[in-house]
Design a protein around this motif. Sequence first.
Motif, PDB file in Angstrom:
ATOM      1  N   ALA A  40       0.834  -1.078  -0.017  1.00  0.00           N
ATOM      2  CA  ALA A  40       0.127  -0.014  -0.074  1.00  0.00           C
ATOM      3  C   ALA A  40       0.661   1.217   0.050  1.00  0.00           C
ATOM      4  CB  ALA A  40      -0.806  -0.021   1.097  1.00  0.00           C
ATOM      5  N   ASP A  41       1.788   1.372  -0.793  1.00  0.00           N
ATOM      6  CA  ASP A  41       2.666   2.591  -1.029  1.00  0.00           C
ATOM      7  C   ASP A  41       2.023   3.668  -1.000  1.00  0.00           C
ATOM      8  OD1 ASP A  41       2.287   1.975  -3.533  1.00  0.00           O
ATOM      9  OD2 ASP A  41       4.190   2.529  -4.096  1.00  0.00           O
ATOM     10  N   GLU A  42       1.066   3.777  -1.974  1.00  0.00           N
ATOM     11  CA  GLU A  42       0.239   5.224  -2.271  1.00  0.00           C
ATOM     12  C   GLU A  42      -0.545   5.218  -1.022  1.00  0.00           C
ATOM     13  OE1 GLU A  42      -2.875   6.899  -5.535  1.00  0.00           O
ATOM     14  OE2 GLU A  42      -1.139   5.697  -6.290  1.00  0.00           O
ATOM     15  N   ALA A  43      -0.987   4.491  -0.517  1.00  0.00           N
ATOM     16  CA  ALA A  43      -2.029   4.697   0.563  1.00  0.00           C
ATOM     17  C   ALA A  43      -1.127   5.399   1.920  1.00  0.00           C
ATOM     18  CB  ALA A  43      -2.834   3.529   1.178  1.00  0.00           C
ATOM     19  N   LEU A  44      -0.057   4.632   2.125  1.00  0.00           N
ATOM     20  CA  LEU A  44       1.012   5.241   3.289  1.00  0.00           C
ATOM     21  C   LEU A  44       1.376   6.685   3.012  1.00  0.00           C
ATOM     22  CD1 LEU A  44       2.712   1.938   3.935  1.00  0.00           C
ATOM     23  CD2 LEU A  44       1.044   2.760   5.288  1.00  0.00           C
ATOM     24  N   VAL A  45       1.760   7.153   1.705  1.00  0.00           N
ATOM     25  CA  VAL A  45       2.067   8.337   1.405  1.00  0.00           C
ATOM     26  C   VAL A  45       1.106   9.392   1.918  1.00  0.00           C
ATOM     27  CG1 VAL A  45       2.586   9.651  -0.295  1.00  0.00           C
ATOM     28  CG2 VAL A  45       3.709   7.657  -0.116  1.00  0.00           C
ATOM     29  N   ASN A  46      -0.398   8.942   1.160  1.00  0.00           N
ATOM     30  CA  ASN A  46      -1.470   9.681   1.353  1.00  0.00           C
ATOM     31  C   ASN A  46      -1.855  10.004   2.991  1.00  0.00           C
ATOM     32  OD1 ASN A  46      -1.782   9.962  -1.280  1.00  0.00           O
ATOM     33  ND2 ASN A  46      -3.319   8.267  -1.438  1.00  0.00           N
ATOM     34  N   GLU A  47      -1.516   9.048   3.678  1.00  0.00           N
ATOM     35  CA  GLU A  47      -1.987   9.077   5.164  1.00  0.00           C
ATOM     36  C   GLU A  47      -0.526  10.153   5.693  1.00  0.00           C
ATOM     37  OE1 GLU A  47      -2.429   5.119   6.909  1.00  0.00           O
ATOM     38  OE2 GLU A  47      -4.087   4.801   5.397  1.00  0.00           O
ATOM     39  N   GLY A  48       0.263  10.311   4.984  1.00  0.00           N
ATOM     40  CA  GLY A  48       1.216  11.049   5.834  1.00  0.00           C
ATOM     41  C   GLY A  48       2.588  10.355   6.313  1.00  0.00           C
ATOM     42  N   HIS A  49       2.784   9.126   5.914  1.00  0.00           N
ATOM     43  CA  HIS A  49       3.744   8.503   6.555  1.00  0.00           C
ATOM     44  C   HIS A  49       5.028   8.937   5.833  1.00  0.00           C
ATOM     45  CE1 HIS A  49       2.196   5.226   8.884  1.00  0.00           C
ATOM     46  NE2 HIS A  49       0.840   5.570   8.011  1.00  0.00           N
ATOM     47  N   ALA A  50       6.072   9.149   6.684  1.00  0.00           N
ATOM     48  CA  ALA A  50       7.392   9.492   6.254  1.00  0.00           C
ATOM     49  C   ALA A  50       7.960   8.351   5.309  1.00  0.00           C
ATOM     50  CB  ALA A  50       8.424   9.200   7.195  1.00  0.00           C
ATOM     51  N   MET A  51       8.528   8.772   4.010  1.00  0.00           N
ATOM     52  CA  MET A  51       9.244   7.760   3.290  1.00  0.00           C
ATOM     53  C   MET A  51       9.998   6.737   4.010  1.00  0.00           C
ATOM     54  SD  MET A  51       7.779   8.491   0.432  1.00  0.00           S
ATOM     55  CE  MET A  51       8.621   7.770  -0.808  1.00  0.00           C
ATOM     56  N   PRO A  52      10.356   5.555   3.181  1.00  0.00           N
ATOM     57  CA  PRO A  52      11.041   4.614   3.927  1.00  0.00           C
ATOM     58  C   PRO A  52      12.292   4.945   4.271  1.00  0.00           C
ATOM     59  CG  PRO A  52      10.036   3.490   2.166  1.00  0.00           C
ATOM     60  CD  PRO A  52       9.495   5.159   2.065  1.00  0.00           C
ATOM     61  N   SER A  53      12.876   4.379   5.478  1.00  0.00           N
ATOM     62  CA  SER A  53      14.300   4.660   5.785  1.00  0.00           C
ATOM     63  C   SER A  53      15.095   3.686   4.631  1.00  0.00           C
ATOM     64  CB  SER A  53      14.651   4.117   7.043  1.00  0.00           C
ATOM     65  OG  SER A  53      14.742   2.738   7.170  1.00  0.00           O
ATOM     66  N   PRO A  54      16.592   4.060   4.445  1.00  0.00           N
ATOM     67  CA  PRO A  54      17.323   3.378   3.545  1.00  0.00           C
ATOM     68  C   PRO A  54      17.117   1.813   3.563  1.00  0.00           C
ATOM     69  CG  PRO A  54      18.696   5.231   4.297  1.00  0.00           C
ATOM     70  CD  PRO A  54      17.171   5.071   5.102  1.00  0.00           C
ATOM     71  N   ARG A  55      17.148   1.510   5.199  1.00  0.00           N
ATOM     72  CA  ARG A  55      17.166  -0.025   5.287  1.00  0.00           C
ATOM     73  C   ARG A  55      15.957  -0.527   4.970  1.00  0.00           C
ATOM     74  NH1 ARG A  55      19.363  -2.069  11.002  1.00  0.00           N
ATOM     75  NH2 ARG A  55      20.995  -0.736  10.494  1.00  0.00           N
ATOM     76  N   VAL A  56      14.891  -0.067   5.122  1.00  0.00           N
ATOM     77  CA  VAL A  56      13.463  -0.522   4.826  1.00  0.00           C
ATOM     78  C   VAL A  56      13.431  -0.432   3.227  1.00  0.00           C
ATOM     79  CG1 VAL A  56      11.110   0.104   4.890  1.00  0.00           C
ATOM     80  CG2 VAL A  56      12.406   0.127   6.710  1.00  0.00           C
ATOM     81  N   ALA A  57      13.987   0.669   2.658  1.00  0.00           N
ATOM     82  CA  ALA A  57      13.997   0.451   1.120  1.00  0.00           C
ATOM     83  C   ALA A  57      14.515  -0.589   0.572  1.00  0.00           C
ATOM     84  CB  ALA A  57      14.602   1.992   0.603  1.00  0.00           C
ATOM     85  N   ARG A  58      15.669  -1.084   1.133  1.00  0.00           N
ATOM     86  CA  ARG A  58      16.406  -2.164   0.682  1.00  0.00           C
ATOM     87  C   ARG A  58      15.681  -3.422   0.975  1.00  0.00           C
ATOM     88  NH1 ARG A  58      18.451  -5.215  -2.248  1.00  0.00           N
ATOM     89  NH2 ARG A  58      19.872  -6.602  -1.602  1.00  0.00           N
ATOM     90  N   LEU A  59      14.913  -3.503   1.969  1.00  0.00           N
ATOM     91  CA  LEU A  59      14.015  -4.665   2.342  1.00  0.00           C
ATOM     92  C   LEU A  59      13.097  -4.697   1.237  1.00  0.00           C
ATOM     93  CD1 LEU A  59      13.575  -4.443   6.081  1.00  0.00           C
ATOM     94  CD2 LEU A  59      14.828  -6.316   4.810  1.00  0.00           C
ATOM     95  N   ILE A  60      12.317  -3.587   0.811  1.00  0.00           N
ATOM     96  CA  ILE A  60      11.410  -3.343  -0.142  1.00  0.00           C
ATOM     97  C   ILE A  60      12.132  -3.839  -1.698  1.00  0.00           C
ATOM     98  CG2 ILE A  60      10.164  -1.872  -1.645  1.00  0.00           C
ATOM     99  CD1 ILE A  60       9.742  -0.126   0.867  1.00  0.00           C
ATOM    100  N   GLU A  61      13.071  -3.640  -1.851  1.00  0.00           N
ATOM    101  CA  GLU A  61      13.919  -4.051  -3.289  1.00  0.00           C
ATOM    102  C   GLU A  61      13.785  -5.671  -3.109  1.00  0.00           C
ATOM    103  OE1 GLU A  61      17.664  -2.450  -3.386  1.00  0.00           O
ATOM    104  OE2 GLU A  61      17.047  -0.414  -3.530  1.00  0.00           O
ATOM    105  N   ILE A  62      14.253  -6.157  -2.108  1.00  0.00           N
ATOM    106  CA  ILE A  62      14.534  -7.553  -1.772  1.00  0.00           C
ATOM    107  C   ILE A  62      12.919  -8.183  -2.047  1.00  0.00           C
ATOM    108  CG2 ILE A  62      15.036  -9.589  -0.508  1.00  0.00           C
ATOM    109  CD1 ILE A  62      17.057  -7.744   1.056  1.00  0.00           C
TER     110      ILE A  62
END
Length: 77
Positions: A40-62
């Motif tokens: 739900a990336d779009e929903a999380l952005v729309n809810e005002g969540h901060a963008m993922p940290s570099p470590r979370v972004a790496r997990l997303i890539e995996i």
Amino acid sequence: MTRNEIVSVLGPVDEAVIADIALTGASLEELREAFAWIGADEALVNEGHAMPSPRVARLIEILEPPEDEPEVPGEME
């Protein structure tokens, strides 16, 4: 993070994926956050969540499924 913790969030996954995740040094909470972003990336952005940290972004890539393979010329859709 242990294998059992990873499986508790993702369900059954390939051992190579488990190893890649474990090598990131991420926490269980970071894995949960990455899993939420995938669904739900779009929903999380729309809810005002901060963008993922570099470590979370790496997990997303995996975790993200690979992009569709390029179309073969002449193949019908």
